[in-house]
Design an enzyme around this catalytic site. Structure first.
Site, PDB file in Angstrom:
ATOM      1  N   SER A 185       0.844  -1.194   0.000  1.00 11.48           N
ATOM      2  CA  SER A 185       0.000   0.000   0.000  1.00 11.48           C
ATOM      3  C   SER A 185       0.891   1.259   0.000  1.00 11.48           C
ATOM      4  O   SER A 185       1.747   1.384  -0.871  1.00 11.48           O
ATOM      5  CB  SER A 185      -0.931  -0.043   1.213  1.00 11.48           C
ATOM      6  N   ASP A 189      -8.697  -7.056  -4.217  1.00 10.86           N
ATOM      7  CA  ASP A 189      -8.328  -5.714  -3.737  1.00 10.86           C
ATOM      8  C   ASP A 189      -8.882  -4.683  -4.716  1.00 10.86           C
ATOM      9  O   ASP A 189      -8.396  -4.559  -5.835  1.00 10.86           O
ATOM     10  CB  ASP A 189      -6.798  -5.623  -3.648  1.00 10.86           C
ATOM     11  N   HIS A 220      -7.932  -5.488   0.079  1.00 13.76           N
ATOM     12  CA  HIS A 220      -6.647  -4.806   0.244  1.00 13.76           C
ATOM     13  C   HIS A 220      -5.923  -5.295   1.500  1.00 13.76           C
ATOM     14  O   HIS A 220      -4.691  -5.402   1.514  1.00 13.76           O
ATOM     15  CB  HIS A 220      -6.894  -3.299   0.319  1.00 13.76           C
TER      16      HIS A 220
END
Lengths: 410, 410
Positions: free
Chosen positions: B173, B339, B372
């Site tokens: 991320s 995700d 995610h």
């Protein structure tokens, strides 16, 4: 029907958008009907609501045998002004591209009715309405309203208008939930149903996003536990955040990318600040700010909660097909490829249940990059589908004879 | 390197989670290094930051030739405690399943460093830190921090630790953004890079969701324009709403469905209220409430803003491939099927750029329904991929000789 009172209010002359919205909540410019103590509304939450008002608007003319009425339902933040300007914003009706003379829902042919949902804030009874028991706004004293409650109130409006059977019930999103509920609970009163960008129940993700919005409203100190009416304030900041969060779910990633991308608002150089610097930020701020002037924060809680509670299958032993068993109505189910809020998979669930119930159903997945909002936008393929389905339903209706319970499938 | 000071604070004995978090922001339990007036940090927003502190934690031992160091980056709300308990929550490190003896990032083999990002609130300089010019917390007087700023500060930490070249840079991320920035800006200092569930820029939708969160924080009256430290309050309600909104984007629709569906919290009957009645609602409330005790609201603004501004290609004439031209590092790019916050398409964009730059790149899309958040969870296929890539990089490194700029591809 016990003497409901009908009225059509004149222009009021109040000025600001917010004042107009408040005025409309209590005394709508549209037609409205108030059902008195003799005809209370039984609520899913228990108890009865009485008196209560349903504000509505109509377009076109009811034919002689009352067989051309179409009931159109608005979504979360809509109102009865589907095809006429909003008295609050002055903007064209939210479905004025869909409804009108020569349009897909042709008012030269059909009598179109649209009412403000119970719990709303455009003239139907909602949390901003005066509670006769206290002479103050209901606030959270109004019982929680469900989609079946909204529909039960609508049946009384339709009765009042002298209509036994609706030619069609049509709605998108929460409007689609109402159409589904009509078709399931009152199969004998519905010739056809068009269910657009909707679902037979709110998903966990849907509940999650709306709970975020409700928490934003309730986190605002100006909310005052729902009693902000007494303090002459409204929880604008919280409601704006709720609207912004919801708005992101109404658009597809692609449409945000196409429309805004990473474009900067006022310059080509980054400003390194927390102001609305990207275009997408200003757009969201604008969505938030224009919303809070026209919509009651408590209504936002009620109407989102109604969607959360909606689960048609749950009332039929968890089997959605049972909701439609034996129906003679024709169904049209429409989804949009880029809608991730009410995705095509949710529409397929409905279609499978209709198939299992042996119902007549057309399913159209419209190719669109506009996300959930596509149902409110001019999408030619979508408009053609609605128009085509209504024409087919009309022909089928003619062949089988109006008000005939044994509709043939041509 | 001009005499940075290093310290390792003893236990402090402060009690509540919130007090511990506040204490950690100013005086971390981990190691930390303060860079004084002789080594200011140049910021993208203009000007310099000085003095500034970077709090960090290490695991394993640095080998003799300093060739086994891996720099791991935390994501939005993480900290330097990647593989050791958080002094605030007492919970295991956020990547303790990934980092440790015999784990995919094996601390018997590698020296793992993880630092709190600049702008964060776990001991590195951030908005809660004391501004030496005023002797009060910076608040919004801290310049906006970017991902390149964070990385520039990390290079100084790595210098301070006596490491010329990192065996690997690894992050998910926002951590992946830092890894990418390292590889692009300091290609000679990176042997390999693992970019997980990340993107070369924040999309319009990403910006939109984080702007909703920032607006929620700033809408809270307790925010006081970022000066809440002076009022002995924190904008908890707003920050909780921000966290809830973000959390929904970290999970897939499927994982929410599997974990919560439409389950009710305490009963089988609907309560018809605005309380947290669905399990998903209580879960979100819990996420919100536990977050606000451990995270500084202004840091949330800074760190989300850093992600919004990240756009690696923009610094290279809009051509992402240019960012990696001539790199000798080996890359591993990992995405997760479900995700939607940092979708596989964003990873593919990076892979295509690396291919165009002639870089050595492995791309793995892991089949997972966890959205995610999968990068923080135990996903065997994911762990195998990381482990396998590091081993291959290790072998390649051995063959080409450590610190050799002409790495062979075996």
């Amino acid at each position: 029907m016990n003497s409901p009172t009908d009225k059509n209010n004149p222009e009021t002359g109040v000025k600001s958008r917010e004042e107009r919205a408040h005025h409309e909540a209590l005394s709508p410019s549209s037609r409205s009907v108030t059902f008195g103590p003799d005809t209370p509304l039984k609520l899913d939450a228990g108890g009865e609501l009485s008196p209560f008002t349903i504000a509505y608007e109509t377009y076109g003319s009811l034919n002689e045998d009352h067989s051309n009425a179409i009931l159109v339902f608005h979504a979360l933040t809509g109102d009865q002004y589907a095809a006429s300007p909003s008295p609050v914003t002055g903007k064209p009706g939210w479905w004025s591209t869909m409804i009108g003379p020569g349009k897909p829902i042709d008012t030269e042919r059909y009598f179109v009715i649209c009412s403000n949902v119970l719990g709303g804030c455009s003239g139907s009874t909602g949390p901003a309405s005066i509670n006769p028991a206290t002479d103050k706004p209901y606030g959270l004293d109004l019982p929680v309203i469900t989609v079946p409650d909204m529909v039960r109130a609508q049946t009384m409006l339709v009765d009042y208008l002298g209509i036994d059977k609706l030619f069609s019930v049509i709605g998108g999103s929460m409007g689609g939930m109402q159409a589904m509920q009509w078709a399931a609970a009152y199969p004998e009163r519905v010739n056809s149903a068009i269910l657009i960008a909707t679902a037979s129940h709110h998903s966990s993700q849907n509940i999650a996003f709306y709970e975020v919005g409700r928490q934003a409203v309730m986190a605002d100190l100006d909310w005052h536990g729902g009693r902000y009416y007494d303090y002459d304030v409204t929880p604008k900041k919280g409601l704006a955040v709720a609207r912004m969060a919801a708005h992101v779910t109404y658009m597809s990633e692609q449409s945000l990318q196409n429309k805004f991308g990473r474009n900067l608002q006022n310059s080509t150089e980054k400003g390194f600040s927390f102001d609305a610097e990207f275009e997408i930020e200003s757009y969201l701020h604008h969505q938030g700010m224009t919303f809070v002037d026209r919509f009651d924060a408590n209504s936002y809680l009620y109407v989102t909660r109604a969607m959360d509670y909606f689960d048609l299958a749950a009332s039929y032993d968890g089997q959605l097909a049972k909701a439609f068993m034996g129906t003679k109505a024709r169904f049209c189910v429409v989804s949009f490829t880029s809608d991730w809020h009410f995705p095509t998979s949710a529409s397929r669930t409905i279609v499978h249940a209709l198939n299992a119930a042996g119902a007549s159903v057309s399913f159209v997945e419209i190719d669109s990059d506009k996300g959930h909002d596509a149902f409110l936008l001019e999408e030619p393929e979508f408009f053609d589908a609605i128009n085509g389905f209504l024409h087919a339903a009309d022909r089928s209706n003619d062949q089988s004879g109006n008000h005939d319970d044994t509709e043939e499938r041509s």
